[in-house]
Write a protein that holds these residues in place. Sequence first.
Motif, PDB file in Angstrom:
ATOM      1  N   LEU A  76      76.243  65.139  78.988  1.00 32.22           N
ATOM      2  CA  LEU A  76      75.268  64.635  78.023  1.00 32.22           C
ATOM      3  C   LEU A  76      74.138  65.645  77.804  1.00 32.22           C
ATOM      4  O   LEU A  76      73.652  65.817  76.676  1.00 32.22           O
ATOM      5  CB  LEU A  76      74.684  63.309  78.503  1.00 32.22           C
ATOM      6  N   THR A  77      73.743  66.324  78.878  1.00 33.42           N
ATOM      7  CA  THR A  77      72.702  67.351  78.763  1.00 33.42           C
ATOM      8  C   THR A  77      73.159  68.491  77.858  1.00 33.42           C
ATOM      9  O   THR A  77      72.395  69.001  77.023  1.00 33.42           O
ATOM     10  CB  THR A  77      72.348  67.910  80.158  1.00 33.42           C
ATOM     11  N   ILE A  78      74.434  68.902  78.024  1.00 29.77           N
ATOM     12  CA  ILE A  78      74.987  69.966  77.178  1.00 29.77           C
ATOM     13  C   ILE A  78      75.003  69.532  75.715  1.00 29.77           C
ATOM     14  O   ILE A  78      74.654  70.310  74.810  1.00 29.77           O
ATOM     15  CB  ILE A  78      76.412  70.333  77.648  1.00 29.77           C
ATOM     16  N   LEU A  79      75.402  68.297  75.458  1.00 29.08           N
ATOM     17  CA  LEU A  79      75.434  67.790  74.086  1.00 29.08           C
ATOM     18  C   LEU A  79      74.037  67.767  73.463  1.00 29.08           C
ATOM     19  O   LEU A  79      73.850  68.136  72.299  1.00 29.08           O
ATOM     20  CB  LEU A  79      76.042  66.389  74.055  1.00 29.08           C
ATOM     21  N   PHE A 102      84.336  74.007  72.264  1.00 31.81           N
ATOM     22  CA  PHE A 102      83.974  73.368  73.533  1.00 31.81           C
ATOM     23  C   PHE A 102      84.625  71.996  73.639  1.00 31.81           C
ATOM     24  O   PHE A 102      85.193  71.639  74.677  1.00 31.81           O
ATOM     25  CB  PHE A 102      82.444  73.231  73.621  1.00 31.81           C
ATOM     26  N   GLN A 103      84.560  71.224  72.556  1.00 32.98           N
ATOM     27  CA  GLN A 103      85.173  69.895  72.555  1.00 32.98           C
ATOM     28  C   GLN A 103      86.674  69.985  72.758  1.00 32.98           C
ATOM     29  O   GLN A 103      87.260  69.216  73.526  1.00 32.98           O
ATOM     30  CB  GLN A 103      84.868  69.190  71.231  1.00 32.98           C
ATOM     31  N   SER A 224      83.591  66.145  66.985  1.00 39.94           N
ATOM     32  CA  SER A 224      83.699  66.907  68.235  1.00 39.94           C
ATOM     33  C   SER A 224      82.677  66.415  69.255  1.00 39.94           C
ATOM     34  O   SER A 224      83.010  66.172  70.429  1.00 39.94           O
ATOM     35  CB  SER A 224      83.490  68.404  67.966  1.00 39.94           C
ATOM     36  N   ALA A 225      81.422  66.248  68.825  1.00 39.77           N
ATOM     37  CA  ALA A 225      80.385  65.747  69.721  1.00 39.77           C
ATOM     38  C   ALA A 225      80.710  64.333  70.179  1.00 39.77           C
ATOM     39  O   ALA A 225      80.535  63.981  71.361  1.00 39.77           O
ATOM     40  CB  ALA A 225      79.029  65.782  69.018  1.00 39.77           C
ATOM     41  N   LEU A 226      81.211  63.500  69.257  1.00 45.36           N
ATOM     42  CA  LEU A 226      81.572  62.122  69.605  1.00 45.36           C
ATOM     43  C   LEU A 226      82.694  62.100  70.633  1.00 45.36           C
ATOM     44  O   LEU A 226      82.654  61.331  71.601  1.00 45.36           O
ATOM     45  CB  LEU A 226      81.999  61.367  68.343  1.00 45.36           C
ATOM     46  N   VAL A 228      83.552  64.383  72.865  1.00 41.18           N
ATOM     47  CA  VAL A 228      83.072  64.811  74.187  1.00 41.18           C
ATOM     48  C   VAL A 228      82.404  63.641  74.902  1.00 41.18           C
ATOM     49  O   VAL A 228      82.659  63.377  76.087  1.00 41.18           O
ATOM     50  CB  VAL A 228      82.100  66.003  74.058  1.00 41.18           C
ATOM     51  N   PHE A 229      81.543  62.918  74.172  1.00 38.09           N
ATOM     52  CA  PHE A 229      80.867  61.763  74.767  1.00 38.09           C
ATOM     53  C   PHE A 229      81.865  60.690  75.179  1.00 38.09           C
ATOM     54  O   PHE A 229      81.801  60.158  76.295  1.00 38.09           O
ATOM     55  CB  PHE A 229      79.858  61.173  73.783  1.00 38.09           C
ATOM     56  N   VAL A 230      82.797  60.348  74.288  1.00 39.63           N
ATOM     57  CA  VAL A 230      83.747  59.272  74.562  1.00 39.63           C
ATOM     58  C   VAL A 230      84.632  59.617  75.760  1.00 39.63           C
ATOM     59  O   VAL A 230      84.883  58.773  76.624  1.00 39.63           O
ATOM     60  CB  VAL A 230      84.613  58.981  73.315  1.00 39.63           C
ATOM     61  N   PHE A 231      85.086  60.858  75.832  1.00 39.23           N
ATOM     62  CA  PHE A 231      85.962  61.251  76.935  1.00 39.23           C
ATOM     63  C   PHE A 231      85.248  61.163  78.275  1.00 39.23           C
ATOM     64  O   PHE A 231      85.785  60.610  79.246  1.00 39.23           O
ATOM     65  CB  PHE A 231      86.482  62.674  76.705  1.00 39.23           C
ATOM     66  N   VAL A 232      84.040  61.728  78.356  1.00 30.40           N
ATOM     67  CA  VAL A 232      83.341  61.712  79.637  1.00 30.40           C
ATOM     68  C   VAL A 232      82.897  60.297  79.993  1.00 30.40           C
ATOM     69  O   VAL A 232      82.873  59.909  81.166  1.00 30.40           O
ATOM     70  CB  VAL A 232      82.138  62.684  79.612  1.00 30.40           C
TER      71      VAL A 232
END
Length: 487
Positions: A76-79, A102-103, A224-226, A228-232
């Motif tokens: 989340l910090t990276i995002l 990155f995503q 892509s941002a979404l 990353v959030f959903v996966f983690v």
Amino acid sequence: MKRFIKSISVPGAKSVTVSVAPTQRVTMDDGSNGVEKTYVGNMERYDPTVRKSLFDRWLDSVVHAAGSGYVFIGVLTILLAWAFLGIKYGKSEMWQVVISDFQAIFCYIFDSFLMRQQLIGHDSLMTFAARLRSSNISNSRMLRQFIEIRSEKQTAIEERDANLITSEFPRVNWLGRLSNFAAGVTGHIITVAIYWIGIFVWIGFGPYCGWSNKWQLYINSATSALMVFVFVFLENIREQHRQYSESCLALIHRTDSSLELRLRTITGDTVANEPVVIPSPQVSKIQLVIYYYAVIVGSLVGIAIMLIVVIIWLVIGRAMSFDANWWLIIGTYTGLIGMTDGFILRNVFYHQGLDEDRAFDQVRAEDLVMFDILGQVFPVEKEIQQSGLSYRISAAIGRLCSHEIVVVVGTVITIGLVIGASVMKWSTMGQLLCNIPPSVIESFFMIILITSQDIADAKRRAVLFNIYQRRRQLLSYINNAPIGDGE
């Protein structure tokens, strides 16, 4: 290594579950030396990693660490850092390509983590169901012996034990409750509707933006941002559910072992528990291929392939002058593979969940037999009330998206995208064609998976609680019933 070779040589064979409950051994001092009669048991601690190789345990530890709160906060910090940098560099294509790459790499790795997490949880629950059935065989036999030696005076279960027993059962902590709430919001049908409204709004701006690369990169960056959030987030809530489930399984194991030990103490039965085999379900050839693929991805072989691809990508970077096309290549590859993994993961989650339901339904049926032997009323069960419109729609979409035909359609889409990009000679537009649709589709599938995960977690918690309650009541009955010979 032998287990891996076996798993990839016989698709679907991994679904076969064989397990046996540890037999409770009883040693008795008959009091001949003037010493009071004593009973000593050897309840074994529940260990879900038993019989796993060192390599498997190491991989499991990596997957568990990936679902930790530290990783969640770090990502989340990276995002957030990327979002703030967008204030200054948001108009740069490189800024948008960076999040895309990155995503793609992040989600590709987490696809393997989520797949292994799914296989770990499924194997643990199926093994535990087989253990319970193994002990049920012995307990049913000993209950019949117990009836024969019990005095004619009947003792019913105490009234306090006839109600739901909640004092010892693990409670979901505040972080777990917060995650469950967030999962309910993220996977809610309204959230899904908002997601698709956003997609259609973006499409509506296509003619105005001339269907340009920049217009395509906007949605690519957002999805892509979404993703990353959903996966983690999904990895994190699954890890919390695993920890909670293991605490429940450990408590059920102790209670079940106590019941077996008590019956062996009373009856003198020393027959070892029998192994129980839960056969693999009969599935179509397409489904077997899906399981085959899942086992390979879940063994992290996919990441090994990914590392090879990354090395090749880095090597050719200089020849391509590290231009935008070079940056998009890795995203294109991982995007296409990631979309396929999204279809596979949703399918495997649904079908393995059905296998678990059948396994625990069999445990329930055998538990009912034990209550019938004692002539006792089957206890009231805890149920999850999920009958709202949102739940029904979410469940229906989940079932639809889990069908093997949908996986086939996804594979056809992937092939079509590759052909389209090839016709366009893998230009920037051609690679974006292989980036954006997979990103949009996979984001949708992951959101749906969160909904399904939330529903399945609630259902499984109720099932485990009911199993525990039944064993508590059986143990209470045995402890309170007078025995003709005395103890």
